[in-house]
Design a protein around this motif. Structure first.
Motif, PDB file in Angstrom:
ATOM      1  N   SER A 132       0.836  -1.207   0.000  1.00  0.00           N
ATOM      2  CA  SER A 132       0.000   0.000   0.000  1.00  0.00           C
ATOM      3  C   SER A 132       0.868   1.253   0.000  1.00  0.00           C
ATOM      4  CB  SER A 132      -0.944  -0.002   1.201  1.00  0.00           C
ATOM      5  OG  SER A 132      -0.212  -0.074   2.420  1.00  0.00           O
ATOM      6  N   GLY A 133       1.982   1.211   0.726  1.00  0.00           N
ATOM      7  CA  GLY A 133       2.882   2.354   0.755  1.00  0.00           C
ATOM      8  C   GLY A 133       3.516   2.618  -0.600  1.00  0.00           C
ATOM      9  N   MET A 134       3.920   1.558  -1.296  1.00  0.00           N
ATOM     10  CA  MET A 134       4.523   1.715  -2.613  1.00  0.00           C
ATOM     11  C   MET A 134       3.497   2.198  -3.630  1.00  0.00           C
ATOM     12  SD  MET A 134       7.108  -1.569  -2.782  1.00  0.00           S
ATOM     13  CE  MET A 134       7.943  -1.058  -4.291  1.00  0.00           C
ATOM     14  N   LYS A 135       2.243   1.741  -3.495  1.00  0.00           N
ATOM     15  CA  LYS A 135       1.187   2.231  -4.381  1.00  0.00           C
ATOM     16  C   LYS A 135       1.002   3.738  -4.223  1.00  0.00           C
ATOM     17  CE  LYS A 135      -1.721  -1.935  -4.644  1.00  0.00           C
ATOM     18  NZ  LYS A 135      -3.042  -2.496  -4.281  1.00  0.00           N
ATOM     19  N   MET A 136       1.010   4.194  -2.983  1.00  0.00           N
ATOM     20  CA  MET A 136       0.839   5.629  -2.751  1.00  0.00           C
ATOM     21  C   MET A 136       2.009   6.412  -3.327  1.00  0.00           C
ATOM     22  SD  MET A 136      -0.898   8.179  -1.781  1.00  0.00           S
ATOM     23  CE  MET A 136      -2.265   7.515  -0.811  1.00  0.00           C
ATOM     24  N   LEU A 153      -4.022  16.709  -2.725  1.00  0.00           N
ATOM     25  CA  LEU A 153      -3.730  15.399  -2.149  1.00  0.00           C
ATOM     26  C   LEU A 153      -4.697  15.073  -1.020  1.00  0.00           C
ATOM     27  CD1 LEU A 153       0.008  16.357  -1.755  1.00  0.00           C
ATOM     28  CD2 LEU A 153      -0.755  14.682  -3.426  1.00  0.00           C
ATOM     29  N   ASP A 154      -5.242  13.875  -1.059  1.00  0.00           N
ATOM     30  CA  ASP A 154      -6.146  13.408  -0.004  1.00  0.00           C
ATOM     31  C   ASP A 154      -5.451  12.274   0.752  1.00  0.00           C
ATOM     32  OD1 ASP A 154      -8.394  13.223   1.552  1.00  0.00           O
ATOM     33  OD2 ASP A 154      -9.590  12.140   0.079  1.00  0.00           O
ATOM     34  N   GLU A 155      -5.024  12.550   1.973  1.00  0.00           N
ATOM     35  CA  GLU A 155      -4.308  11.577   2.806  1.00  0.00           C
ATOM     36  C   GLU A 155      -3.084  10.986   2.081  1.00  0.00           C
ATOM     37  OE1 GLU A 155      -5.009  11.131   5.909  1.00  0.00           O
ATOM     38  OE2 GLU A 155      -6.941  12.133   5.993  1.00  0.00           O
ATOM     39  N   PRO A 156      -2.149  11.818   1.639  1.00  0.00           N
ATOM     40  CA  PRO A 156      -1.055  11.317   0.801  1.00  0.00           C
ATOM     41  C   PRO A 156      -0.032  10.445   1.514  1.00  0.00           C
ATOM     42  CG  PRO A 156      -0.693  13.608   1.349  1.00  0.00           C
ATOM     43  CD  PRO A 156      -2.071  13.269   1.826  1.00  0.00           C
ATOM     44  N   THR A 157       0.099  10.592   2.834  1.00  0.00           N
ATOM     45  CA  THR A 157       1.111   9.793   3.541  1.00  0.00           C
ATOM     46  C   THR A 157       0.499   8.635   4.320  1.00  0.00           C
ATOM     47  OG1 THR A 157       1.059  11.352   5.405  1.00  0.00           O
ATOM     48  CG2 THR A 157       2.747  11.698   3.719  1.00  0.00           C
ATOM     49  N   SER A 158      -0.784   8.403   4.136  1.00  0.00           N
ATOM     50  CA  SER A 158      -1.436   7.274   4.800  1.00  0.00           C
ATOM     51  C   SER A 158      -0.836   5.959   4.319  1.00  0.00           C
ATOM     52  CB  SER A 158      -2.936   7.289   4.500  1.00  0.00           C
ATOM     53  OG  SER A 158      -3.586   6.184   5.076  1.00  0.00           O
ATOM     54  N   GLY A 159      -0.467   5.095   5.257  1.00  0.00           N
ATOM     55  CA  GLY A 159       0.070   3.787   4.910  1.00  0.00           C
ATOM     56  C   GLY A 159       1.561   3.769   4.656  1.00  0.00           C
ATOM     57  N   ILE A 189      -2.548  12.659   9.734  1.00  0.00           N
ATOM     58  CA  ILE A 189      -1.232  12.646  10.381  1.00  0.00           C
ATOM     59  C   ILE A 189      -0.810  14.096  10.579  1.00  0.00           C
ATOM     60  CG2 ILE A 189       1.121  11.746  10.284  1.00  0.00           C
ATOM     61  CD1 ILE A 189       0.116   9.641   8.301  1.00  0.00           C
ATOM     62  N   THR A 190      -1.304  14.707  11.642  1.00  0.00           N
ATOM     63  CA  THR A 190      -1.105  16.140  11.830  1.00  0.00           C
ATOM     64  C   THR A 190       0.349  16.495  12.085  1.00  0.00           C
ATOM     65  OG1 THR A 190      -1.726  15.867  14.167  1.00  0.00           O
ATOM     66  CG2 THR A 190      -3.452  16.585  12.637  1.00  0.00           C
TER      67      THR A 190
END
Length: 285
Positions: A132-136, A153-159, A189-190
């Protein structure tokens, strides 16, 4: 400062949810972060900005042009990374390149393949075989390789693991260095925003309840930790909200140094964005 995005009096109804009088400006060379609980309206704001949801009132200008009237032209200079990607899980990066070069006149093959090498993304491996991280990371480098002026970007660092997150945040900061590009993003992720954001907008139940620069939030706001007796001495205009815990009162104030001197409170901590958000949501006025 010249604005790259202007949202004025935006109102819209979407299924059972509505946005109420949303207004903000994103200057060139800046990063603006939207924060709030799940369902607060962050993604709905992004979808409205992109004209994916019809507005009932208001105005959205990007690059000085009305989004409704000049959507096709504007979107040539925007790149978007949402929670769900339009890229099929059965595409390899090589396939993505072949598609994107026909979609975006500014598509940069050299930059794209340089990013793949930097982030160790295999050229011939299907997206469904990636973590999932590599997909992002693949979505983000695809977005950047079209040389957009505005990145949404919508939640770009999620995962992403901490190392990958750090690399991506560095990319975002590099992207705005020439002061001609800007980023609008949402995140849970504030701590990412503590590091990179220039402006913070706090969204709750479809409305903006706080809009400040990051420096103002982190340098001027404070959390006074005090006894009940100390809290009772505080004038109402001197605090925003408070939370009562088992052992103390945690009071959000917006003039940290002056409040500490005025009431001789020993502990007035410098807050994080997450702590400010928590007291805004859970606190009492």
């Amino acid at each position: 400062m010249e604005a790259i995005l202007e949202v004025n009096r935006l109102n819209t109804s979407y299924q059972t949810f509505s946005l109420n009088d949303i207004h903000f400006t994103l200057p060139k060379g800046m990063i603006l972060g939207l924060i709030g609980e799940n369902g607060a309206g962050k993604t709905t704001i992004i979808r409205s900005v992109l004209n994916m949801i019809p507005k009932s009132d208001g105005e959205i200008k990007i690059f000085g042009l009305d989004m409704h009237e000049h959507e096709a032209q504007i979107k040539q200079d925007i790149a978007v990374v949402m929670d769900t990607s339009f890229l099929s899980d059965y595409l390899t990066p090589n396939d993505i390149h072949k598609i994107m070069k026909h979609m975006y006149p500014k598509w940069d093959p050299a930059l794209f393949f340089q990013y793949l090498e930097t982030f160790h993304l295999p050229k011939d491996q299907m997206s469904k075989e990636l973590s999932s991280g590599m997909k992002m990371k693949l979505r983000i480098v695809t977005a950047l390789s079209s040389h957009p002026k505005l990145l949404i970007l919508d939640e770009p660092t999620s995962g992403l693991d901490p190392v990958a997150r750090n690399d991506i945040l560095d990319l975002f900061q590099d992207f705005i260095q020439d002061e001609e590009h800007s980023i609008l993003l949402t995140t849970h992720i504030t701590s990412d925003l503590d590091r990179i954001a220039d402006y913070i907008i706090f969204v709750n139940d479809g409305s903006i309840i706080l809009s400040k620069s990051r420096d103002e939030l982190l340098e001027e706001y404070g959390i006074a930790k005090c006894t009940e007796a100390e809290f009772r001495r505080m004038d109402r205009q001197d605090y925003v909200k408070y939370i009562k815990t088992k052992y103390e009162y945690q009071v959000l104030v917006n003039h940290r140094s002056s409040i500490q001197k005025k009431y001789n409170i020993s502990i007035v901590d410098r807050p994080t964005i997450e702590e400010i958000m928590l007291i805004y949501i859970k606190g009492v006025m």
